[in-house]
Design a protein around this motif. Structure first.
Motif, PDB file in Angstrom:
ATOM      1  N   LYS A 184      44.761   0.281  77.549  1.00 56.38           N
ATOM      2  CA  LYS A 184      44.330   0.291  76.158  1.00 56.38           C
ATOM      3  C   LYS A 184      45.486   0.758  75.265  1.00 56.38           C
ATOM      4  O   LYS A 184      45.740   0.189  74.202  1.00 56.38           O
ATOM      5  N   GLN A 185      46.152   1.812  75.778  1.00 57.77           N
ATOM      6  CA  GLN A 185      47.291   2.382  75.072  1.00 57.77           C
ATOM      7  C   GLN A 185      48.343   1.298  74.795  1.00 57.77           C
ATOM      8  O   GLN A 185      48.850   1.168  73.692  1.00 57.77           O
ATOM      9  N   GLU A 186      48.586   0.522  75.844  1.00 61.35           N
ATOM     10  CA  GLU A 186      49.614  -0.511  75.746  1.00 61.35           C
ATOM     11  C   GLU A 186      49.256  -1.537  74.678  1.00 61.35           C
ATOM     12  O   GLU A 186      50.094  -1.964  73.896  1.00 61.35           O
ATOM     13  N   LEU A 187      47.995  -1.893  74.652  1.00 61.14           N
ATOM     14  CA  LEU A 187      47.511  -2.855  73.682  1.00 61.14           C
ATOM     15  C   LEU A 187      47.774  -2.370  72.270  1.00 61.14           C
ATOM     16  O   LEU A 187      48.217  -3.102  71.387  1.00 61.14           O
ATOM     17  N   LYS A 188      47.482  -1.092  72.089  1.00 60.15           N
ATOM     18  CA  LYS A 188      47.628  -0.499  70.766  1.00 60.15           C
ATOM     19  C   LYS A 188      49.093  -0.523  70.325  1.00 60.15           C
ATOM     20  O   LYS A 188      49.410  -0.860  69.189  1.00 60.15           O
TER      21      LYS A 188
END
Ligand SMILES: Nc1ncnc2c1ncn2[C@@H]1O[C@H](COP(=O)(O)OP(=O)(O)OP(=O)(O)O)[C@@H](O)[C@H]1O
Ligand SMILES: [Mg+2]
Lengths: 269, 257
Positions: free
Chosen positions: A2-6
């Motif tokens: 999720k972090q990466e997506l952000k």
């Protein structure tokens, strides 16, 4: 995950902002361009400015089209470009060579120092008449003008850079028993590439000055000649058209040097 | 016959406005395969001494003999590593480490292979075509060491080679350099400000007095510590005893001025 997506999203956003800002810059550049020429045209048509002296964009463009059609523009442009490129290259190469000689012999450089200062502070274009008498009123003397205007300053700037190379690099080479020639080729010259390139950039402008002044003085061809001819017959449309062509080609030449710079020194520094 | 002999070295720098005597009356012998260190206050002439040993500057008085030959005729036998890496930024790592061989015109495929092998031993394989600025400080220092060793010098001179590195990198490099030099049986001279480093790496330590530098005292590192790697030596109990001794002597030197 999720972090990466952000982070990806933020990055996209950031790039978008950059693109948007760049668009605005381009937009205002275009606005200035259009306003300038539209203002010029209007002012000329409404006789706010003397149309005889300041001409107008439409007249300049018409003349440009005519000169392109009868081929005479290319002839003049060809001469001027050739002279400028030649003067620019010869000036840079000879200037760098002179710098190398000065570096080679510290004694000679001490001896020549005051003369370089004098030559450098002299307005080189003032030598024009002498050059023309000495070399003859032809292309060679104009190239000579384009050359002398940049040679001394190139020599001084490049020599300063040669001397400024970190002595520890030389020490490294010395421990491997390097000769003076090897030291020059392996350290002094490559370390000074950035300076030589920036000298090139300055020299582009200087060579144009030398060549145009040279053409003022002698030539019956070239853009400098068109300017002086237009001035004499009071055809300022011709003068302005020549200026426009010079602006375009001087810029192209400068961009080429910048391109070369990017190619050559992408790794040093 | 000692490997390296320094006979009564004096050196004075002359400039227009000053005369600086940097070294006075240095006489000492170094045996083949030995690792010696010089410790001394800043400005006492350590770099000057190394430059003289390397044959880069001629002393105003005295001679340096390497295997009984004056050093200025033996430049190619000496490798000198400066305080910073001074890798050429416009050359790739491979070009950098081969520069010495190229300048000496002894670059053969075998020597090239050997140099690349050494680079690999230093943990830098895969970086051959990178430029120095793409490497970290410790990696650059290792590459500089490979460049120095590639020409197979008989004597290696190190001028504060680790002082620009962080502590951890420095400890690791000490071990690596030590192991490499021992395995090639090289003679080495190290200048450092770090007493611990001198003890951990050397067989003998020379203390220099303040300018003009002269030999003040010399210490032999006990065989016990010499057997150990620098990192292990630092943790040994005799280490701190010697450290204290040298510390005291350095204090003396400072107090004497
Ligand atoms: N080229 C030079 N010309 C004049 N004086 C110099 C020159 N090089 C060094 N000196 C002087 O000689 C003395 C010794 O210098 P040197 O660099 O050998 O000291 P050092 O022990 O290596 O110092 P540091 O520990 O700071 O590296 C200093 O006082 C310095 O100012
Ligand atoms: Mg020093």
């Amino acid at each position: 995950m999720k972090q990466e997506l952000k982070i990806n999203l933020l990055h996209q956003k950031y790039i978008q902002t950059l693109i948007r800002r760049k668009r605005w810059v381009r937009f205002y550049q275009a606005v200035i361009f259009l306003l300038f020429f539209a203002g010029w045209e209007t002012a000329s048509r409404l006789s706010w400015i003397d149309p005889l002296v300041f001409s107008s964009p439409s007249k300049v463009l018409n003349l440009l089209a005519a000169k392109i059609q009868d081929g005479s523009l290319f002839m003049h442009l060809g001469y001027t470009l050739f002279e400028t490129v030649a003067g620019f290259m010869i000036g840079t190469v000879l200037g760098t060579l002179l710098a190398a000689i000065l570096w080679w012999s510290p004694f000679l450089s001490k001896v020549l120092d005051p003369y370089l200062v004098i030559l450098n502070s002299m307005p080189k274009v003032a030598l024009g008449p002498i050059l023309i008498v000495a070399i003859g009123p032809n292309v060679s003397s104009i190239i000579a003008m384009g050359t002398i205007i940049s040679i001394i300053i190139t020599a001084i700037v490049v020599y300063t850079s040669f001397k400024g190379v970190d002595p520890n690099y030389l020490k490294v080479l010395q421990t491997f028993g390097a000769t003076k020639r090897q030291t020059f080729m392996e350290a002094i010259l490559p370390a000074s590439f950035p300076t030589i390139i920036s000298a090139l950039k300055v020299n582009v402008g200087l060579s144009w000055v030398g060549v145009i002044v040279g053409e003022f003085l002698v030539s019956s061809k070239g853009l400098g000649y068109l300017i002086i001819y237009g001035f004499q017959v009071f055809n300022f449309t011709l003068v302005l058209m020549s200026l426009l062509v010079i602006a375009v080609f001087a810029t192209i030449m400068y961009q080429l040097v910048e391109f070369l710079e990017k190619k050559l020194i992408k790794n040093s520094g | 016959m000692p490997f390296l002999q320094l006979k009564n070295i004096h050196h004075t720098y002359f400039t227009k406005s000053s005369v600086t005597t940097a070294l006075s009356g240095i006489t000492l012998d170094i045996e083949e395969g030995e690792f010696v260190s010089f410790l001394g206050p800043s400005g006492c002439g350590k770099t000057t001494l190394l430059s003289i040993i390397a044959g880069l500057i001629r002393p105003t008085e005295g001679t340096v003999l390497l295997e009984n030959l004056p050093v200025d005729k033996a430049v190619n036998k000496i490798g000198y590593m400066l305080q910073q890496d001074y890798l050429f930024p416009w050359k790739t790592i491979e070009e950098n480490i081969l520069i010495g061989l190229k300048l000496m015109k002894t670059l053969t495929p075998e020597k090239r292979q050997k140099a690349l092998k050494l680079l690999e031993q230093m943990g830098l394989s895969g970086f051959e075509s990178k430029y120095p600025k793409q490497l970290s400080g410790g990696m650059r220092q290792r590459a500089a060491l490979v460049r120095t060793l590639a020409v197979e010098p008989k004597l290696l001179i190190l001028d504060e080679p680790f002082s620009a590195l962080d502590h951890q990198t420095k400890l690791r490099l000490e071990d690596l350099v030590y192991a490499t030099l021992k395995s090639y049986g090289k003679t080495a001279i190290l200048v450092t400000h770090d007493i611990g480093e001198a003890i951990a790496m050397s067989d003998r330590i020379f203390l220099l007095s303040p300018r003009p530098g002269s030999l003040y005292h010399s210490f032999k590192v006990p065989g016990l510590l010499r057997e150990l790697s620098p990192f292990e030596a630092r943790n040994h109990q005799t280490f701190s005893e010697i450290f204290q001794d040298i510390w005291k002597e350095l204090d003396h030197i400072e107090a004497g001025t």
